[in-house]
Write a protein that holds these residues in place. Sequence first.
Motif, mmCIF file in Angstrom:
data_model
loop_
_atom_site.group_PDB
_atom_site.id
_atom_site.type_symbol
_atom_site.label_atom_id
_atom_site.label_comp_id
_atom_site.label_asym_id
_atom_site.label_seq_id
_atom_site.Cartn_x
_atom_site.Cartn_y
_atom_site.Cartn_z
ATOM 1 N N GLU A 228 0.836 -1.212 0.000
ATOM 2 C CA GLU A 228 0.000 0.000 0.000
ATOM 3 C C GLU A 228 0.870 1.260 0.000
ATOM 4 N N ILE A 229 1.904 1.245 0.819
ATOM 5 C CA ILE A 229 2.810 2.408 0.901
ATOM 6 C C ILE A 229 3.466 2.664 -0.463
ATOM 7 N N ALA A 230 3.973 1.592 -1.073
ATOM 8 C CA ALA A 230 4.686 1.737 -2.351
ATOM 9 C C ALA A 230 3.741 2.220 -3.448
ATOM 10 N N LYS A 231 2.509 1.701 -3.429
ATOM 11 C CA LYS A 231 1.510 2.153 -4.422
ATOM 12 C C LYS A 231 1.252 3.650 -4.246
ATOM 13 N N ASP A 232 1.099 4.069 -2.989
ATOM 14 C CA ASP A 232 0.862 5.493 -2.696
ATOM 15 C C ASP A 232 2.011 6.358 -3.195
ATOM 16 N N LYS A 233 3.206 5.791 -3.201
ATOM 17 C CA LYS A 233 4.381 6.547 -3.657
ATOM 18 C C LYS A 233 4.578 6.432 -5.164
ATOM 19 N N GLY A 234 3.610 5.846 -5.842
ATOM 20 C CA GLY A 234 3.640 5.818 -7.305
ATOM 21 C C GLY A 234 4.351 4.624 -7.916
ATOM 22 N N LEU A 255 13.580 -6.759 2.572
ATOM 23 C CA LEU A 255 12.712 -7.731 3.242
ATOM 24 C C LEU A 255 11.676 -6.987 4.070
ATOM 25 N N THR A 256 10.539 -7.626 4.278
ATOM 26 C CA THR A 256 9.532 -7.059 5.179
ATOM 27 C C THR A 256 9.028 -8.133 6.126
ATOM 28 N N GLY A 257 8.738 -7.706 7.347
ATOM 29 C CA GLY A 257 8.168 -8.621 8.331
ATOM 30 C C GLY A 257 7.959 -7.877 9.631
ATOM 31 N N THR A 258 7.136 -8.430 10.492
ATOM 32 C CA THR A 258 6.897 -7.790 11.783
ATOM 33 C C THR A 258 8.214 -7.582 12.516
ATOM 34 N N ALA A 259 9.057 -8.613 12.531
ATOM 35 C CA ALA A 259 10.351 -8.498 13.206
ATOM 36 C C ALA A 259 11.335 -7.710 12.348
ATOM 37 N N ALA A 260 11.441 -8.063 11.070
ATOM 38 C CA ALA A 260 12.433 -7.431 10.177
ATOM 39 C C ALA A 260 12.051 -6.003 9.804
ATOM 40 N N GLU A 261 10.799 -5.637 9.986
ATOM 41 C CA GLU A 261 10.244 -4.339 9.548
ATOM 42 C C GLU A 261 10.574 -4.152 8.062
ATOM 43 N N ILE A 279 13.976 2.720 -0.324
ATOM 44 C CA ILE A 279 13.786 1.750 0.772
ATOM 45 C C ILE A 279 13.653 2.506 2.097
ATOM 46 N N ASP A 280 14.515 3.503 2.250
ATOM 47 C CA ASP A 280 14.466 4.361 3.431
ATOM 48 C C ASP A 280 13.116 5.065 3.542
ATOM 49 N N GLU A 281 12.643 5.526 2.396
ATOM 50 C CA GLU A 281 11.339 6.231 2.379
ATOM 51 C C GLU A 281 10.197 5.288 2.755
ATOM 52 N N PHE A 282 10.245 4.046 2.246
ATOM 53 C CA PHE A 282 9.205 3.064 2.613
ATOM 54 C C PHE A 282 9.242 2.791 4.126
ATOM 55 N N PHE A 283 10.460 2.648 4.641
ATOM 56 C CA PHE A 283 10.602 2.357 6.072
ATOM 57 C C PHE A 283 10.116 3.534 6.917
ATOM 58 N N ASN A 284 10.489 4.746 6.502
ATOM 59 C CA ASN A 284 10.051 5.921 7.267
ATOM 60 C C ASN A 284 8.543 6.052 7.275
ATOM 61 N N LYS A 285 7.933 5.785 6.121
ATOM 62 C CA LYS A 285 6.462 5.851 6.043
ATOM 63 C C LYS A 285 5.851 4.743 6.923
ATOM 64 N N TYR A 286 6.474 3.576 6.884
ATOM 65 C CA TYR A 286 6.001 2.461 7.713
ATOM 66 C C TYR A 286 6.043 2.852 9.197
ATOM 67 N N LEU A 287 7.170 3.464 9.610
ATOM 68 C CA LEU A 287 7.299 3.885 11.014
ATOM 69 C C LEU A 287 6.255 4.936 11.374
ATOM 70 N N GLU A 288 5.973 5.796 10.410
ATOM 71 C CA GLU A 288 4.954 6.824 10.631
ATOM 72 C C GLU A 288 3.587 6.149 10.862
ATOM 73 N N ILE A 289 3.286 5.145 10.058
ATOM 74 C CA ILE A 289 1.993 4.458 10.171
ATOM 75 C C ILE A 289 1.896 3.677 11.488
ATOM 76 N N VAL A 290 2.949 2.922 11.811
ATOM 77 C CA VAL A 290 2.863 2.090 13.022
ATOM 78 C C VAL A 290 2.820 2.942 14.290
#
Length: 297
Positions: A228-234, A255-261, A279-290
Motif C-alpha cells: 500500500e505504501i509503495a503504491k501510494d508513492k507511485g 525484506l519485510t516482516g513484523t520483526a524485520a520491519e 527503501i528508506d522512504e518506505f521504512f520511514n512511512k512504515y514507522l509513521e503508520i505504526v
Amino acid sequence: MESIPYDKREGKIWFNGVVVDWKDAKLHVLNHGLHYASCVFEGERVYNGEIFKLREHTDRLIYSAKRMGFEIPYTADQIDQACNEIIKIQNVKNGYVRPIAWRGSEMMAISAQKNKIHFAIATWEWGSYFDPKIKEVGIKLNISKWRRPAPNTIPWDTKAAGLYMICTLSKHEAEKDGFNDSLMLDHEDFVAEATGANIFFIIESSKEIHTPTPDCFLDGITRRTIIEIAKDKGYKIIERKIELNELKNFEACFLTGTAAEVTPVSQIGEYTFKVTKSIDEFFNKYLEIVNKKKVSV
Ligand code: PMP
C-alpha cells in the motif's frame, strides 16, 4: 537483557487464562506441541504502547489453528484483550508479543483428538531484528538448499511451528557461512522469501516493484502494508513468479516482516543490490503508520 535466556527472565506471562510469574509458565516434556509440532503462534510488535494491526494477527492465529485442526478456546476479542492486558502488565512500550497455542499431553501419539488446547502470551521490550549497523548497509543472504514446501504438503499459509524447521536449518547454514539470512526458493525453484520475512525487488528507472506471489508462503501483514505504501508513492507492484537468474535485473532488494520491519538487502548469493533512497522512504512511512495513533493524538 538480550543475554538472559528467555526462561530465566522476570515478569509475567498470560497462561491459559491467568497471569502467572514468568518462571512458572511451564509445560510438561510429554506434550504434543513439542513432539509433533502441534503448535501455532504469532509475532506482533508494540509501537508506542500499542500493538500494530493486532486484530489481523489474532485472526491469522485463529486461522492457523483451524488449518492445524484445532480451535483456540478464546474468541478474537478475548485474545486481543489478553494481548493488551499483558503488554500493560509488562509495561512494554516498544517490543514484541508472542501469542502461542498448542496441543497438550492427553494423548501422545500421532493422533491427538482429545488433547486440551493451551494458550499463552509472552511480551518483552525489543529492538531491531537485524543488527542496526548492518541494516544500514544492507544484509547479506545466501541461497538456501531447502525449498518452501508445495502447498499441498503442509498448511503453508499459517504460522504453524512445523514450517519453521527448514527456516532454522537455512538460517544456521547462512550464519555459519557469514551471511545474515537465507533466501528460500519454492518447490518449483522460484524465489519465495527469507526465513522469516517476505522479499521485494525494485527497478527504480521504471518505478516497478516485483515480489513473488504468495502461493506457497505467508502473505505477511507487513508485506501488505508495504504494498500500500509503495503504491501510494507511485510504484507499480508486480506480483509474479520470479526466477533466480532474474535477480541481476533488479537494482534494489528489501525484506519485510513484523520483526524485520523494512530491511535492505545488499547481496543474495552472487547478486548484489544498492541500498536505494526509496527503501528508506518506505521504512520511514512504515514507522509513521505504526506510530501514527500516538503521534496524531
Ligand atoms: N514469512 C515468514 C516465514 C515469517 O515468519 C514472517 C513473519 N511472521 C513473514 C513472512 C512476514 O509476516 P508478517 O509481515 O505478517 O510478520
